[in-house]
Design an enzyme around this catalytic site. Structure first.
Site, PDB file in Angstrom:
ATOM      1  N   LYS A  29      -6.153 -19.495  -1.317  1.00 17.85           N
ATOM      2  CA  LYS A  29      -4.936 -18.694  -1.067  1.00 17.85           C
ATOM      3  C   LYS A  29      -3.845 -19.145  -2.046  1.00 17.85           C
ATOM      4  O   LYS A  29      -4.157 -19.731  -3.075  1.00 17.85           O
ATOM      5  CB  LYS A  29      -4.509 -18.849   0.395  1.00 17.85           C
ATOM      6  CG  LYS A  29      -5.498 -18.241   1.383  1.00 17.85           C
ATOM      7  CD  LYS A  29      -5.565 -16.729   1.244  1.00 17.85           C
ATOM      8  CE  LYS A  29      -6.565 -16.108   2.209  1.00 17.85           C
ATOM      9  NZ  LYS A  29      -6.752 -14.675   1.954  1.00 17.85           N
ATOM     10  N   ARG A  76       0.824  -1.213   0.000  1.00 25.27           N
ATOM     11  CA  ARG A  76       0.000   0.000   0.000  1.00 25.27           C
ATOM     12  C   ARG A  76       0.850   1.251   0.000  1.00 25.27           C
ATOM     13  O   ARG A  76       0.463   2.267  -0.580  1.00 25.27           O
ATOM     14  CB  ARG A  76      -0.947  -0.026   1.208  1.00 25.27           C
ATOM     15  CG  ARG A  76      -2.107  -1.029   1.010  1.00 25.27           C
ATOM     16  CD  ARG A  76      -2.713  -1.448   2.329  1.00 25.27           C
ATOM     17  NE  ARG A  76      -3.896  -2.272   2.222  1.00 25.27           N
ATOM     18  CZ  ARG A  76      -3.892  -3.604   1.988  1.00 25.27           C
ATOM     19  NH1 ARG A  76      -2.750  -4.250   1.820  1.00 25.27           N
ATOM     20  NH2 ARG A  76      -5.026  -4.275   1.927  1.00 25.27           N
ATOM     21  N   ARG A 110      -4.901 -24.164   1.205  1.00 21.06           N
ATOM     22  CA  ARG A 110      -4.141 -24.349   2.450  1.00 21.06           C
ATOM     23  C   ARG A 110      -4.744 -25.405   3.377  1.00 21.06           C
ATOM     24  O   ARG A 110      -4.021 -25.966   4.210  1.00 21.06           O
ATOM     25  CB  ARG A 110      -3.985 -23.006   3.190  1.00 21.06           C
ATOM     26  CG  ARG A 110      -3.003 -22.097   2.479  1.00 21.06           C
ATOM     27  CD  ARG A 110      -2.723 -20.797   3.200  1.00 21.06           C
ATOM     28  NE  ARG A 110      -1.631 -20.103   2.522  1.00 21.06           N
ATOM     29  CZ  ARG A 110      -1.379 -18.810   2.620  1.00 21.06           C
ATOM     30  NH1 ARG A 110      -2.139 -18.045   3.379  1.00 21.06           N
ATOM     31  NH2 ARG A 110      -0.365 -18.275   1.979  1.00 21.06           N
ATOM     32  N   ASP A 163      -4.131 -15.414   7.514  1.00 23.77           N
ATOM     33  CA  ASP A 163      -2.865 -15.935   6.979  1.00 23.77           C
ATOM     34  C   ASP A 163      -2.104 -16.793   8.000  1.00 23.77           C
ATOM     35  O   ASP A 163      -1.089 -17.403   7.660  1.00 23.77           O
ATOM     36  CB  ASP A 163      -1.959 -14.775   6.543  1.00 23.77           C
ATOM     37  CG  ASP A 163      -2.521 -14.055   5.320  1.00 23.77           C
ATOM     38  OD1 ASP A 163      -3.299 -14.676   4.572  1.00 23.77           O
ATOM     39  OD2 ASP A 163      -2.182 -12.876   5.124  1.00 23.77           O
TER      40      ASP A 163
HETATM   41  C1  S3P Z   1      -4.250  -9.050   2.282  1.00 23.25           C
HETATM   42  C2  S3P Z   1      -5.496  -9.544   2.543  1.00 23.25           C
HETATM   43  C3  S3P Z   1      -5.775 -10.969   2.804  1.00 23.25           C
HETATM   44  C4  S3P Z   1      -4.515 -11.757   3.097  1.00 23.25           C
HETATM   45  C5  S3P Z   1      -3.398 -11.400   2.163  1.00 23.25           C
HETATM   46  C6  S3P Z   1      -3.058  -9.927   2.275  1.00 23.25           C
HETATM   47  C7  S3P Z   1      -4.074  -7.609   2.015  1.00 23.25           C
HETATM   48  O1  S3P Z   1      -6.408 -11.531   1.668  1.00 23.25           O
HETATM   49  O2  S3P Z   1      -4.795 -13.139   3.039  1.00 23.25           O
HETATM   50  O3  S3P Z   1      -2.253 -12.162   2.452  1.00 23.25           O
HETATM   51  O4  S3P Z   1      -2.935  -7.111   2.068  1.00 23.25           O
HETATM   52  O5  S3P Z   1      -5.092  -6.943   1.769  1.00 23.25           O
HETATM   53  P1  S3P Z   1      -7.993 -11.421   1.457  1.00 23.25           P
HETATM   54  O6  S3P Z   1      -8.319 -10.007   1.254  1.00 23.25           O
HETATM   55  O7  S3P Z   1      -8.300 -12.235   0.230  1.00 23.25           O
HETATM   56  O8  S3P Z   1      -8.595 -12.020   2.691  1.00 23.25           O
END
Ligand code: S3P
Length: 450
Positions: free
Chosen positions: A354, A34, A358, A327
């Site tokens: 994922k 971000r 998983r 995660d």
């Molecule tokens: C993330 C959101 C999560 C997470 C990923 C990182 C993010 O995914 O599993 O590793 O940085 O917005 P989801 O939005 O699909 O839950």
């Protein structure tokens, strides 16, 4: 093919002494992506220290450069991003290769939805299997066009447009979907409203505010959240200090918890309340875990973790906690394998989409290591005996960094060594994982144990 020419790099973890030390983990992956994206949209120079230099984040940096931002790292390790302003990205002259990164892929699909050109995306074998319809749906509703090879999966192209704001209720608790819509909405006239039935990580909301944007988050009576974002706002450049990634700290915390006598402190870990579910769960399982020096940095809660090895008890993990530790389940499954009694973990259908499936990948590897479990459609029930499991298996990582690190943690405390077939995947989120754990006393070797 002989093993010398195989690109696979097996790594083996063996029964280790107690882990000790005071360490830092690499920067938070979500916040690093971000900061590169929002820094590229601000007008002027954003400085980022502690950026995660893992492969996933470097994909985002390369993509933002291809979209026109000027990004470089100075000799002291600080990253400088010269943003061009909201609505000023330029057409990339190449396909954006997102590698293994679902976050980079999904956030950037949202970002380019409002750009007046077509952006082509591809990724690795794992990313090509992951569902992108969840992003295609809202951004198409806003006015962008998606062309994809099969069922909204990668490779695909996003043709941007002048978008219409939407009111959108998220069908899954996903910060990636929420953030993609917010990035699309940033250059869209009017107000976009997103409702999330179960709150997901709010780093995009926090960082937008840090860049001076107006974002309103309201918690509704039923616990859902409504995010309101007026479009066409200017972002002001900002300095960002990226905290250590709690999802990376998780591996060290579980390794210390299951190795008797361990005493480890991890400094400067991000403790966003929407990310700290694992630590709460381990405390409920009886782990000796303290959170110290809590503070706020760049809009995010940060603290130090102190963990000692000791016995764990099986528990039923509340289903509603899943988004705050989504995660961390692979490594929680490992902790559950060392606990006494049954650990029930449900509401985890998202784990099937994922970097790998998983639930299936972990169930197969845990069984091969002698652990009793039941695999459900949406979870795992693990029977721990309170003793170290047998280990002694070679596990397939399926291009999934968290599978690799989870099984290496298991191998540090199981009776026999555990090998993962390919350690290279760890570079996506945790460069230096093996070396950092070795500095704390862990025993690894390159190659398989047999
Ligand atoms: C993330 C959101 C999560 C997470 C990923 C990182 C993010 O995914 O599993 O590793 O940085 O917005 P989801 O939005 O699909 O839950």
């Amino acid at each position: 093919m002989t093993s010398d020419t195989s690109p696979f790099r097996p790594v083996t973890a063996s029964r280790s002494p107690a882990l000790t030390g005071t360490v830092n983990v690499p920067g938070d992956k979500s916040i690093s992506h971000r900061s590169l994206i929002l820094g590229s949209l601000a007008t002027g120079e954003t400085r980022v220290s502690g950026l995660l230099e893992g492969e996933d984040v470097l994909r985002t940096a390369a993509a933002m450069r291809a979209l026109g931002a000027d990004i470089y790292k100075d000799p002291s390790g600080v990253w400088h991003i010269f943003g061009r302003g909201v609505g000023a990205l330029s057409e990339p002259d190449r396909v954006l290769d997102m590698g293994n990164s679902g976050t980079a892929a999904r956030l950037l699909m949202g970002l380019v939805a409002s750009c007046p050109f077509t952006t082509f995306f591809c990724g690795d074998e794992s990313l090509h299997k992951r569902p992108m319809g969840r992003i295609a749906l809202p951004i198409t509703e806003m006015g962008a066009k998606i062309s994809s090879r099969s069922e909204g999966r990668f490779p695909l192209a996003v043709t941007g447009n002048q978008l219409m704001p939407i009111e959108y209720e998220l069908p899954v608790a996903s910060a990636q979907v929420k953030s993609a819509i917010m990035l699309a909405a940033l250059d869209t006239a009017g107000i976009t409203r997103i409702t999330e039935p179960r709150p997901s990580r709010d780093h995009t909301e926090n960082m937008l505010r840090h860049f001076g944007a107006e974002v309103t988050v309201t918690t509704l009576e039923n616990g859902a959240r409504e995010i309101t974002l007026p479009g066409q706002q200017e972002l002001k450049p900002a300095d960002i200090v990226v905290p250590g990634d709690p999802s990376s700290a998780a591996f060290l915390v579980v390794a210390a918890a299951i190795l008797p006598g361990s005493d480890v402190t991890i400094l400067n870990v991000g403790l966003n309340p929407l990310r700290d579910g694992l630590f709460e769960t381990l405390a409920e399982m009886g782990a000796d875990l303290e959170v110290l020096n809590i503070r706020i940095e760049a809009g995010e809660r940060v603290g130090d973790l102190h963990i000692k090895g000791g016995p764990l008890q099986g528990i039923e993990v509340p289903v509603g906690r899943a988004p705050s530790m989504i995660d961390e389940y692979p490594v929680l499954f490992v902790a559950a394998a060392f606990a006494t009694g049954t650990t029930v973990m449900k509401g985890l259908r998202e784990l099937r989409v994922k970097e790998s499936d998983r639930l299936a990948t972990m169930a197969a590897g845990l069984k091969a290591c002698g652990i009793s479990l039941e695999e459900l459609e949406d979870g795992l029930i693990i029977e721990g005996t309170g003793k170290a499991p047998a280990g002694g298996a070679t596990v397939s990582t399926e291009l999934d960094h968290r599978i690799a690190m989870s099984f290496l943690v298991l191998g540090l405390a199981s009776d026999q060594p555990v090998t993962v077939d390919d350690g290279r995947v760890m570079e996506t989120s945790f460069p230096g994982f093996v070396q950092l754990l070795e500095s704390m006393g862990a025993l690894f070797s390159q190659g398989s144990s047999s």
